[in-house]
Design a protein around this motif. Structure first.
Motif, PDB file in Angstrom:
ATOM      1  N   ASP A   1      71.401  36.020  36.634  1.00 28.39           N
ATOM      2  CA  ASP A   1      71.338  34.585  36.922  1.00 28.39           C
ATOM      3  C   ASP A   1      69.971  33.982  36.592  1.00 28.39           C
TER       4      ASP A   1
ATOM      5  N   ASP B   1      74.577  25.169  41.731  1.00 32.34           N
ATOM      6  CA  ASP B   1      74.964  26.540  42.066  1.00 32.34           C
ATOM      7  C   ASP B   1      73.892  27.175  42.948  1.00 32.34           C
TER       8      ASP B   1
ATOM      9  N   ALA C   1      75.413  22.186  36.426  1.00 28.94           N
ATOM     10  CA  ALA C   1      75.818  23.319  37.255  1.00 28.94           C
ATOM     11  C   ALA C   1      74.619  24.141  37.715  1.00 28.94           C
TER      12      ALA C   1
ATOM     13  N   ALA D   1      79.450  26.734  36.246  1.00 34.30           N
ATOM     14  CA  ALA D   1      78.693  27.947  36.545  1.00 34.30           C
ATOM     15  C   ALA D   1      79.494  29.215  36.253  1.00 34.30           C
ATOM     16  N   ASP D   2      80.787  29.228  36.572  1.00 33.59           N
ATOM     17  CA  ASP D   2      81.591  30.430  36.332  1.00 33.59           C
ATOM     18  C   ASP D   2      81.634  30.774  34.845  1.00 33.59           C
TER      19      ASP D   2
END
Length: 311
Positions: free
Chosen positions: A152, A236, A232, A138-139
């Motif tokens: 997002d 997340d 992810a 996710a990062d």
């Protein structure tokens, strides 16, 4: 040859070229969508560089990026259309091909405007490393997409493009399709991501992907797969609610995907009140198309240690 700016004629020829029984799953649609995606996804908001304007993938500095492995085929498949309509720029042709393909495969209408100008040299080709690396989490997704100006929700919606196409071990290092019908645009990617029991699998390429093997599948039926970046999305806390919404509501996903894909292919482009692009890198000015290239697909160079990407 069509009249200059007769984009409708180009649209019709792209649609007519999509069926290709001997390529992947029988359609050029997915590779055209990926070509439009990757030609646009190099944009950097802070420096206002990269993006679809310029068609930098014509040059080794961008086209040879391992992240673009396989796209030489998509570009070559569009060369007969370029030959028939020599006035159109590559940057317009590649983005229009993606838009036409999405609609032809059952997806939403994507707003599209022409006017992109091809670079006259490679001096302003963006640096490598701006496209997503499917091995990450996710990062990494936020690092890549925030740089372009996406939030997002838009990240999740755009990743829904994984309803189309498949991965190839000799390109990205990953292998297989995400969904059972990879030439039909839908919200199946999100449904399957949530509903199936995905197991990690180490591939011969050294990559790890997630697979689902249907116990009732035919012996020669290949398993579905997901990338680490896909997984992810459902873990997340900010991404996951959008995965759930899109899995439940196809119309919502189609609406959001249309908006975010239209935004993607316009990144970095500035237009005047008449819709004319005003920030061209073409030193000649105006709507100037690069000359036609070869119909033969030439692949990117692969440098050891460079990340592979497939989003």
């Amino acid at each position: 040859m069509s009249k200059i700016m007769d984009y409708e004629a180009v649209r019709k020829d792209i649609a007519a070229a999509l069926k290709k029984p001997d390529y992947d799953d029988g359609s050029l649609g997915p590779v055209f969508v990926r070509l439009a995606w990757h030609s646009s996804g190099t944009y950097d908001l802070e420096s206002d560089t990269g993006g679809s304007n310029g068609a930098g993938m014509r040059y080794e500095a961008e086209g040879g990026d391992p992240a673009n492995a396989g796209l030489q085929h998509g570009r070559a498949f569009l060369e007969p259309i370029k030959e028939k309509h020599p006035w159109i720029t590559y940057s317009d042709l590649w983005t229009l091909a993606g838009v036409v393909a999405i609609k032809a495969m059952g997806g939403p209408d994507i707003p599209w405007q022409g006017g992109r100008t091809d670079m006259v040299d490679d001096s302003k080709v963006p640096p490598r490393g701006r496209l997503p690396d499917g091995t990450q989490g996710a990062d990494h997704l936020r690092f890549i997409f925030y740089r372009m100006g996406f939030n997002d929700q838009e990240i999740v919606a755009l990743t829904g493009g994984h309803n189309l196409g498949r991965c190839h071990g000799d390109r990205s290092g990953f292998e297989g399709p995400w969904v059972t019908n990879p030439t039909r645009f839908s919200n199946s990617f999100f449904k399957l991501l949530l509903e199936l029991d995905w197991k990690p699998r180490k591939l011969a390429t050294g990559m790890t992907q997630f697979v689902y093997e249907d116990p009732d599948a035919e012996e020669d039926e290949e398993p579905l797969m997901m990338l680490p970046t896909d997984m992810a999305l459902k873990t997340d806390p900010s991404f996951a609610p959008w995965v759930e919404k899109y899995a439940k509501d196809k119309d919502l996903f189609f609406d959001h995907f249309s908006k975010v894909f239209a935004k993607l292919i316009e990144l970095g482009i500035q237009r005047d009140a008449q819709g004319t692009i005003t920030n061209t890198d073409n030193k000649m000015g105006g709507y100037t198309s690069a000359p036609k290239k070869s119909n033969v697909a030439t692949g990117p160079s692969k440098s050891k240690g460079e990340p592979r990407a497939r989003l």
